[in-house]
Design a protein around this motif. Structure first.
Motif, PDB file in Angstrom:
ATOM      1  N   ASP A 111       0.837  -1.204   0.000  1.00 39.62           N
ATOM      2  CA  ASP A 111       0.000   0.000   0.000  1.00 39.62           C
ATOM      3  C   ASP A 111       0.869   1.251   0.000  1.00 39.62           C
ATOM      4  O   ASP A 111       0.591   2.207  -0.753  1.00 39.62           O
ATOM      5  CB  ASP A 111      -0.946   0.011   1.216  1.00 39.62           C
ATOM      6  N   ASP A 112       1.942   1.252   0.815  1.00 34.45           N
ATOM      7  CA  ASP A 112       2.856   2.401   0.844  1.00 34.45           C
ATOM      8  C   ASP A 112       3.502   2.597  -0.518  1.00 34.45           C
ATOM      9  O   ASP A 112       3.596   3.723  -1.027  1.00 34.45           O
ATOM     10  CB  ASP A 112       3.943   2.212   1.915  1.00 34.45           C
ATOM     11  N   ALA A 113       3.964   1.492  -1.123  1.00 29.85           N
ATOM     12  CA  ALA A 113       4.613   1.573  -2.431  1.00 29.85           C
ATOM     13  C   ALA A 113       3.631   2.091  -3.474  1.00 29.85           C
ATOM     14  O   ALA A 113       3.984   2.937  -4.318  1.00 29.85           O
ATOM     15  CB  ALA A 113       5.157   0.211  -2.845  1.00 29.85           C
ATOM     16  N   GLU A 114       2.381   1.599  -3.437  1.00 30.74           N
ATOM     17  CA  GLU A 114       1.372   2.083  -4.386  1.00 30.74           C
ATOM     18  C   GLU A 114       1.136   3.577  -4.210  1.00 30.74           C
ATOM     19  O   GLU A 114       1.037   4.316  -5.201  1.00 30.74           O
ATOM     20  CB  GLU A 114       0.048   1.319  -4.198  1.00 30.74           C
ATOM     21  N   ARG A 115       1.047   4.034  -2.962  1.00 22.61           N
ATOM     22  CA  ARG A 115       0.837   5.466  -2.720  1.00 22.61           C
ATOM     23  C   ARG A 115       2.027   6.274  -3.250  1.00 22.61           C
ATOM     24  O   ARG A 115       1.849   7.313  -3.902  1.00 22.61           O
ATOM     25  CB  ARG A 115       0.628   5.734  -1.225  1.00 22.61           C
ATOM     26  N   ARG A 116       3.252   5.780  -2.990  1.00 24.74           N
ATOM     27  CA  ARG A 116       4.440   6.485  -3.496  1.00 24.74           C
ATOM     28  C   ARG A 116       4.448   6.528  -5.019  1.00 24.74           C
ATOM     29  O   ARG A 116       4.711   7.562  -5.628  1.00 24.74           O
ATOM     30  CB  ARG A 116       5.719   5.817  -2.978  1.00 24.74           C
ATOM     31  N   TYR A 117       4.130   5.366  -5.639  1.00 26.05           N
ATOM     32  CA  TYR A 117       4.136   5.323  -7.106  1.00 26.05           C
ATOM     33  C   TYR A 117       3.027   6.188  -7.691  1.00 26.05           C
ATOM     34  O   TYR A 117       3.228   6.851  -8.719  1.00 26.05           O
ATOM     35  CB  TYR A 117       4.033   3.880  -7.609  1.00 26.05           C
ATOM     36  N   GLU A 118       1.876   6.169  -7.053  1.00 24.27           N
ATOM     37  CA  GLU A 118       0.782   7.038  -7.521  1.00 24.27           C
ATOM     38  C   GLU A 118       1.201   8.507  -7.429  1.00 24.27           C
ATOM     39  O   GLU A 118       0.975   9.297  -8.355  1.00 24.27           O
ATOM     40  CB  GLU A 118      -0.500   6.797  -6.700  1.00 24.27           C
ATOM     41  N   SER A 119       1.837   8.853  -6.316  1.00 23.73           N
ATOM     42  CA  SER A 119       2.289  10.237  -6.121  1.00 23.73           C
ATOM     43  C   SER A 119       3.343  10.599  -7.161  1.00 23.73           C
ATOM     44  O   SER A 119       3.291  11.664  -7.786  1.00 23.73           O
ATOM     45  CB  SER A 119       2.855  10.384  -4.706  1.00 23.73           C
ATOM     46  N   ARG A 120       4.273   9.660  -7.355  1.00 25.21           N
ATOM     47  CA  ARG A 120       5.333   9.913  -8.338  1.00 25.21           C
ATOM     48  C   ARG A 120       4.764   9.992  -9.748  1.00 25.21           C
ATOM     49  O   ARG A 120       5.166  10.841 -10.562  1.00 25.21           O
ATOM     50  CB  ARG A 120       6.386   8.815  -8.258  1.00 25.21           C
ATOM     51  N   LEU A 121       3.783   9.096 -10.057  1.00 25.22           N
ATOM     52  CA  LEU A 121       3.154   9.116 -11.361  1.00 25.22           C
ATOM     53  C   LEU A 121       2.442  10.441 -11.593  1.00 25.22           C
ATOM     54  O   LEU A 121       2.557  11.057 -12.677  1.00 25.22           O
ATOM     55  CB  LEU A 121       2.163   7.943 -11.483  1.00 25.22           C
ATOM     56  N   GLN A 122       1.728  10.877 -10.557  1.00 26.58           N
ATOM     57  CA  GLN A 122       1.028  12.170 -10.686  1.00 26.58           C
ATOM     58  C   GLN A 122       2.040  13.293 -10.874  1.00 26.58           C
ATOM     59  O   GLN A 122       1.836  14.190 -11.704  1.00 26.58           O
ATOM     60  CB  GLN A 122       0.158  12.426  -9.440  1.00 26.58           C
ATOM     61  N   ASP A 123       3.141  13.242 -10.127  1.00 22.61           N
ATOM     62  CA  ASP A 123       4.195  14.244 -10.255  1.00 22.61           C
ATOM     63  C   ASP A 123       4.767  14.233 -11.674  1.00 22.61           C
ATOM     64  O   ASP A 123       4.950  15.294 -12.302  1.00 22.61           O
ATOM     65  CB  ASP A 123       5.285  13.962  -9.219  1.00 22.61           C
ATOM     66  N   LEU A 124       5.031  13.001 -12.197  1.00 21.91           N
ATOM     67  CA  LEU A 124       5.564  12.898 -13.551  1.00 21.91           C
ATOM     68  C   LEU A 124       4.568  13.409 -14.582  1.00 21.91           C
ATOM     69  O   LEU A 124       4.931  14.081 -15.565  1.00 21.91           O
ATOM     70  CB  LEU A 124       5.960  11.454 -13.868  1.00 21.91           C
ATOM     71  N   LYS A 125       3.276  13.109 -14.380  1.00 25.90           N
ATOM     72  CA  LYS A 125       2.248  13.610 -15.297  1.00 25.90           C
ATOM     73  C   LYS A 125       2.235  15.133 -15.284  1.00 25.90           C
ATOM     74  O   LYS A 125       2.152  15.778 -16.351  1.00 25.90           O
ATOM     75  CB  LYS A 125       0.855  13.073 -14.903  1.00 25.90           C
ATOM     76  N   ASP A 126       2.300  15.698 -14.056  1.00 24.80           N
ATOM     77  CA  ASP A 126       2.312  17.158 -13.944  1.00 24.80           C
ATOM     78  C   ASP A 126       3.528  17.733 -14.656  1.00 24.80           C
ATOM     79  O   ASP A 126       3.423  18.724 -15.402  1.00 24.80           O
ATOM     80  CB  ASP A 126       2.302  17.592 -12.469  1.00 24.80           C
ATOM     81  N   ARG A 127       4.694  17.126 -14.459  1.00 21.98           N
ATOM     82  CA  ARG A 127       5.922  17.622 -15.090  1.00 21.98           C
ATOM     83  C   ARG A 127       5.845  17.462 -16.599  1.00 21.98           C
ATOM     84  O   ARG A 127       6.298  18.341 -17.362  1.00 21.98           O
ATOM     85  CB  ARG A 127       7.127  16.883 -14.529  1.00 21.98           C
ATOM     86  N   LEU A 128       5.234  16.325 -17.087  1.00 27.35           N
ATOM     87  CA  LEU A 128       5.082  16.128 -18.515  1.00 27.35           C
ATOM     88  C   LEU A 128       4.175  17.195 -19.105  1.00 27.35           C
ATOM     89  O   LEU A 128       4.472  17.782 -20.159  1.00 27.35           O
ATOM     90  CB  LEU A 128       4.526  14.722 -18.804  1.00 27.35           C
ATOM     91  N   GLU A 129       3.104  17.433 -18.400  1.00 24.07           N
ATOM     92  CA  GLU A 129       2.173  18.466 -18.875  1.00 24.07           C
ATOM     93  C   GLU A 129       2.854  19.828 -18.912  1.00 24.07           C
ATOM     94  O   GLU A 129       2.712  20.594 -19.879  1.00 24.07           O
ATOM     95  CB  GLU A 129       0.939  18.493 -17.951  1.00 24.07           C
ATOM     96  N   SER A 131       6.053  20.296 -19.198  1.00 25.56           N
ATOM     97  CA  SER A 131       7.047  20.250 -20.268  1.00 25.56           C
ATOM     98  C   SER A 131       6.382  20.442 -21.624  1.00 25.56           C
ATOM     99  O   SER A 131       6.893  21.168 -22.490  1.00 25.56           O
ATOM    100  CB  SER A 131       7.775  18.915 -20.206  1.00 25.56           C
ATOM    101  N   GLU A 132       5.234  19.797 -21.826  1.00 29.67           N
ATOM    102  CA  GLU A 132       4.510  19.971 -23.083  1.00 29.67           C
ATOM    103  C   GLU A 132       4.058  21.418 -23.254  1.00 29.67           C
ATOM    104  O   GLU A 132       4.100  21.980 -24.358  1.00 29.67           O
ATOM    105  CB  GLU A 132       3.318  19.000 -23.145  1.00 29.67           C
ATOM    106  N   SER A 133       3.626  21.992 -22.156  1.00 30.08           N
ATOM    107  CA  SER A 133       3.203  23.403 -22.209  1.00 30.08           C
ATOM    108  C   SER A 133       4.381  24.287 -22.579  1.00 30.08           C
ATOM    109  O   SER A 133       4.264  25.199 -23.425  1.00 30.08           O
ATOM    110  CB  SER A 133       2.621  23.797 -20.853  1.00 30.08           C
ATOM    111  N   THR A 134       5.533  24.005 -21.968  1.00 34.81           N
ATOM    112  CA  THR A 134       6.746  24.777 -22.294  1.00 34.81           C
ATOM    113  C   THR A 134       7.115  24.556 -23.752  1.00 34.81           C
ATOM    114  O   THR A 134       7.476  25.520 -24.463  1.00 34.81           O
ATOM    115  CB  THR A 134       7.900  24.350 -21.376  1.00 34.81           C
ATOM    116  N   ASN A 135       7.020  23.287 -24.219  1.00 31.64           N
ATOM    117  CA  ASN A 135       7.309  22.996 -25.630  1.00 31.64           C
ATOM    118  C   ASN A 135       6.393  23.790 -26.556  1.00 31.64           C
ATOM    119  O   ASN A 135       6.841  24.370 -27.557  1.00 31.64           O
ATOM    120  CB  ASN A 135       7.133  21.502 -25.930  1.00 31.64           C
TER     121      ASN A 135
END
Length: 153
Positions: A111-129, A131-135
Motif C-alpha cells: 500500500d505504501d509503495a502504491e501510494r508512493r508510485y501514484e504520487s510519483r506518477l502524478q508528479d511525472l504527469k504534472d511535469r510532462l504536462e 514540459s509539453e506546455s513549455t514545448n
C-alpha cells in the motif's frame, strides 16, 4: 422229635435266610464296589478337570496380563501421538501467526509503495504536462521569431 423237626425247619429256614442275606450282602458288596469304583473314577475326572481348570485359569491370567500390556502400550502410543499432534499444532499455529504478520507487513508495504508510485506518477504527469506546455510555448515563440525574421527580411 417234633421239636427237633421244628428246630431243623427253623435252622433250614434260617440257613435259607442266611443264604439270601449272604447273596444280598454279596450283591450289596458288588454294588458298593461298583459305586466306589464310580466314585474313584469321578474323583479322577474331578482331579483332571481341576488341573484343566487351573491350566485354563493360568492361561486366562496370562491372556489378561497380555491384554493389559497391549492396552497400556496402545495408550502410551496414543498419548505420544497426541503430544506430537499438539506440538505440531502449536508449531503450525505459530507459523500461521508469523505468516499473517508477514502478510500484513507486506500489504502495508505494498500500500505504501502504491501510494508512493501514484504520487510519483502524478508528479511525472504534472511535469510532462508542464514540459509539453513549455514545448508549445517555445514552438509558438519559434514560429513568432520565424515570422518576425521573415517579415524583416
Amino acid at each position: 422229635q417234633e421239636e427237633k423237626k421244628q428246630l431243623t425247619l427253623k435252622v433250614e429256614e434260617l440257613e435259607r435266610k442266611l443264604e439270601t442275606t449272604s447273596a444280598q450282602n454279596i450283591e450289596f458288596l458288588q454294588v458298593i464296589a461298583k459305586r466306589e469304583e464310580s466314585i474313584h473314577q469321578c474323583q479322577l475326572r474331578l482331579e483332571e478337570k481341576t488341573r484343566e481348570c487351573s491350566s485354563v485359569a493360568r492361561q486366562l491370567e496370562m491372556a489378561i496380563e497380555d491384554a493389559k500390556r497391549q492396552v497400556e502400550q496402545t495408550r502410551e502410543r496414543a498419548a505420544s501421538r497426541e503430544r506430537a499432534a499438539q506440538s505440531k499444532l502449536l508449531d503450525l499455529e505459530t507459523q500461521l501467526s508469523r505468516n499473517k504478520t508477514e502478510l500484513n507487513q507486506l500489504r502495508r508495504s505494498k500500500d505504501d509503495a502504491e501510494r508512493r508510485y501514484e504520487s510519483r506518477l502524478q508528479d511525472l504527469k504534472d511535469r510532462l504536462e508542464q514540459s509539453e506546455s513549455t514545448n508549445r510555448s517555445m514552438q509558438n515563440y519559434v514560429l513568432f521569431l520565424k515570422s518576425s525574421y521573415a517579415s524583416v527580411f
